[in-house]
Design a protein around this motif. Structure first.
Motif, PDB file in Angstrom:
ATOM      1  N   LYS A   1      -7.639  12.985  -3.519  1.00  0.00           N
ATOM      2  CA  LYS A   1      -8.759  12.238  -4.077  1.00  0.00           C
ATOM      3  C   LYS A   1      -8.276  10.949  -4.726  1.00  0.00           C
ATOM      4  N   THR A   2      -7.156  11.023  -5.421  1.00  0.00           N
ATOM      5  CA  THR A   2      -6.607   9.833  -6.077  1.00  0.00           C
ATOM      6  C   THR A   2      -6.202   8.788  -5.053  1.00  0.00           C
ATOM      7  N   ILE A   3      -5.620   9.230  -3.944  1.00  0.00           N
ATOM      8  CA  ILE A   3      -5.225   8.294  -2.897  1.00  0.00           C
ATOM      9  C   ILE A   3      -6.436   7.551  -2.350  1.00  0.00           C
ATOM     10  N   PHE A   4      -7.513   8.279  -2.045  1.00  0.00           N
ATOM     11  CA  PHE A   4      -8.696   7.621  -1.501  1.00  0.00           C
ATOM     12  C   PHE A   4      -9.309   6.665  -2.518  1.00  0.00           C
ATOM     13  N   LYS A   5      -9.383   7.092  -3.764  1.00  0.00           N
ATOM     14  CA  LYS A   5      -9.985   6.250  -4.794  1.00  0.00           C
ATOM     15  C   LYS A   5      -9.155   4.999  -5.025  1.00  0.00           C
ATOM     16  N   GLU A   6      -7.846   5.158  -5.161  1.00  0.00           N
ATOM     17  CA  GLU A   6      -6.982   4.011  -5.421  1.00  0.00           C
ATOM     18  C   GLU A   6      -6.930   3.071  -4.214  1.00  0.00           C
ATOM     19  N   SER A   7      -6.896   3.642  -3.010  1.00  0.00           N
ATOM     20  CA  SER A   7      -6.798   2.812  -1.799  1.00  0.00           C
ATOM     21  C   SER A   7      -8.021   1.926  -1.634  1.00  0.00           C
ATOM     22  N   ILE A   8      -9.198   2.520  -1.804  1.00  0.00           N
ATOM     23  CA  ILE A   8     -10.423   1.769  -1.546  1.00  0.00           C
ATOM     24  C   ILE A   8     -10.731   0.775  -2.656  1.00  0.00           C
ATOM     25  N   ASN A   9     -10.174   1.006  -3.857  1.00  0.00           N
ATOM     26  CA  ASN A   9     -10.456   0.123  -4.991  1.00  0.00           C
ATOM     27  C   ASN A   9      -9.391  -0.946  -5.215  1.00  0.00           C
TER      28      ASN A   9
ATOM     29  N   PRO B   1       3.055  15.566   3.110  1.00  0.00           N
ATOM     30  CA  PRO B   1       3.661  16.251   1.961  1.00  0.00           C
ATOM     31  C   PRO B   1       2.631  16.680   0.917  1.00  0.00           C
ATOM     32  N   ILE B   2       1.583  15.881   0.745  1.00  0.00           N
ATOM     33  CA  ILE B   2       0.542  16.216  -0.225  1.00  0.00           C
ATOM     34  C   ILE B   2      -0.248  17.435   0.245  1.00  0.00           C
TER      35      ILE B   2
ATOM     36  N   SER C   1       0.833  -1.213   0.000  1.00  0.00           N
ATOM     37  CA  SER C   1       0.000   0.000   0.000  1.00  0.00           C
ATOM     38  C   SER C   1       0.860   1.253   0.000  1.00  0.00           C
ATOM     39  N   ASN C   2       1.931   1.243   0.793  1.00  0.00           N
ATOM     40  CA  ASN C   2       2.792   2.421   0.879  1.00  0.00           C
ATOM     41  C   ASN C   2       3.502   2.715  -0.439  1.00  0.00           C
TER      42      ASN C   2
ATOM     43  N   ALA D   1       3.280   6.323  -2.220  1.00  0.00           N
ATOM     44  CA  ALA D   1       4.471   7.064  -2.641  1.00  0.00           C
ATOM     45  C   ALA D   1       4.383   7.458  -4.115  1.00  0.00           C
ATOM     46  N   ALA D   2       3.864   6.547  -4.940  1.00  0.00           N
ATOM     47  CA  ALA D   2       3.753   6.833  -6.374  1.00  0.00           C
ATOM     48  C   ALA D   2       2.810   8.011  -6.622  1.00  0.00           C
ATOM     49  N   ILE D   3       1.704   8.060  -5.884  1.00  0.00           N
ATOM     50  CA  ILE D   3       0.755   9.172  -6.044  1.00  0.00           C
ATOM     51  C   ILE D   3       1.345  10.464  -5.478  1.00  0.00           C
ATOM     52  N   ARG D   4       1.968  10.368  -4.313  1.00  0.00           N
ATOM     53  CA  ARG D   4       2.598  11.547  -3.697  1.00  0.00           C
ATOM     54  C   ARG D   4       3.597  12.205  -4.644  1.00  0.00           C
ATOM     55  N   ASP D   5       4.322  11.407  -5.387  1.00  0.00           N
ATOM     56  CA  ASP D   5       5.408  11.926  -6.213  1.00  0.00           C
ATOM     57  C   ASP D   5       4.984  12.304  -7.628  1.00  0.00           C
ATOM     58  N   ARG D   6       3.709  12.169  -7.951  1.00  0.00           N
ATOM     59  CA  ARG D   6       3.265  12.561  -9.290  1.00  0.00           C
ATOM     60  C   ARG D   6       3.376  14.069  -9.473  1.00  0.00           C
ATOM     61  N   SER D   7       3.705  14.482 -10.685  1.00  0.00           N
ATOM     62  CA  SER D   7       3.875  15.913 -10.980  1.00  0.00           C
ATOM     63  C   SER D   7       2.712  16.487 -11.781  1.00  0.00           C
TER      64      SER D   7
END
Length: 217
Positions: free
Chosen positions: A89-97, A136-137, A69-70, A74-80
């Motif tokens: 929003k992406t973190i919540f969507k990706e995590s729950i799915n 960081p986000i 999961s981490n 990290a991949a979402i946190r580091d997106r530009s």
């Protein structure tokens, strides 16, 4: 089974077998003997050499899931290509799915009987996920204007505690209706911060996971 010269390989064999059994039978209905029976002759003593209890095995299995999961966080946190709010929003969507969520809700550990597991969840949330991934986000969102708060550290912790603990049906034994009401409150709370990050699809997915939990507890 011949003696394994590499202890880390033995640990992985134990965790792989335990994971499969937890998925098939559920944590509460899996015994140490069940795990031994899947290991082709590995002794009970060999298991207890690495793990003091079935609960320790569950925590190790959970830690392995958390590491995966981490990596996603990290991949979402580091997106530009996303602003701070879009990353949340992406973190919540990706995590729950994530498909592994179905596995987690199928295992159905009883948090009331596993205080160490609950403490592990709280510790991971506050000491690892909040400062290293969500904070960081939020700070980026403050800089780009998409998130408004004077207290980024506290907001990061609050969001995760609500999402991972208060909204977790495995801790409070929520029904689908209770899960729906909680995610609606969470949605309203986030909107109060100007964060429209929870949608209907996420609500339906949480209800689905709650249903999986209720069927397998």
């Amino acid at each position: 089974m011949a003696r394994n010269k590499h202890p880390e390989e033995t640990v992985q064999l134990i965790l792989d077998a335990a994971y499969r059994l937890f998925m098939e039978k559920g944590y509460e209905r899996t015994s140490i003997q069940d795990i031994i029976d899947q290991l082709g002759g590995l002794s009970k003593g060999a298991i207890y050499h690495h793990f003091k209890s079935k609960e320790d095995i569950l925590i190790a299995v959970s830690d392995r899931m958390t590491a995966e999961s981490n990596q996603m966080l990290a991949a979402i946190r580091d997106r530009s290509d996303l602003c701070g709010k879009e990353k949340l929003k992406t973190i919540f969507k990706e995590s729950i799915n994530r498909p592994v969520q179905n596995d987690i809700f199928t295992v159905v550990p009883n948090f009331h009987n596993n205080p160490r597991l609950l403490f592990s969840l709280l510790h991971e949330t506050i000491e690892e996920v909040a400062p290293n991934y969500l904070l960081p986000i939020i700070k980026e969102g403050i800089s780009d204007g998409s998130i408004l708060t004077d207290y980024p550290e506290q907001l990061a912790e609050m969001i995760l505690l609500v999402a991972n603990v208060w909204m977790n049906p495995m801790i409070f034994d929520d029904s689908e209706e209770e899960s729906y009401r909680k995610i609606m409150v969470f949605r309203q709370m986030m909107q109060g911060f100007g964060l429209d990050i929870v949608d209907l699809e996420m609500s339906e997915r949480l209800q689905e996971l709650t249903s999986i939990y209720q069927k397998n507890k």
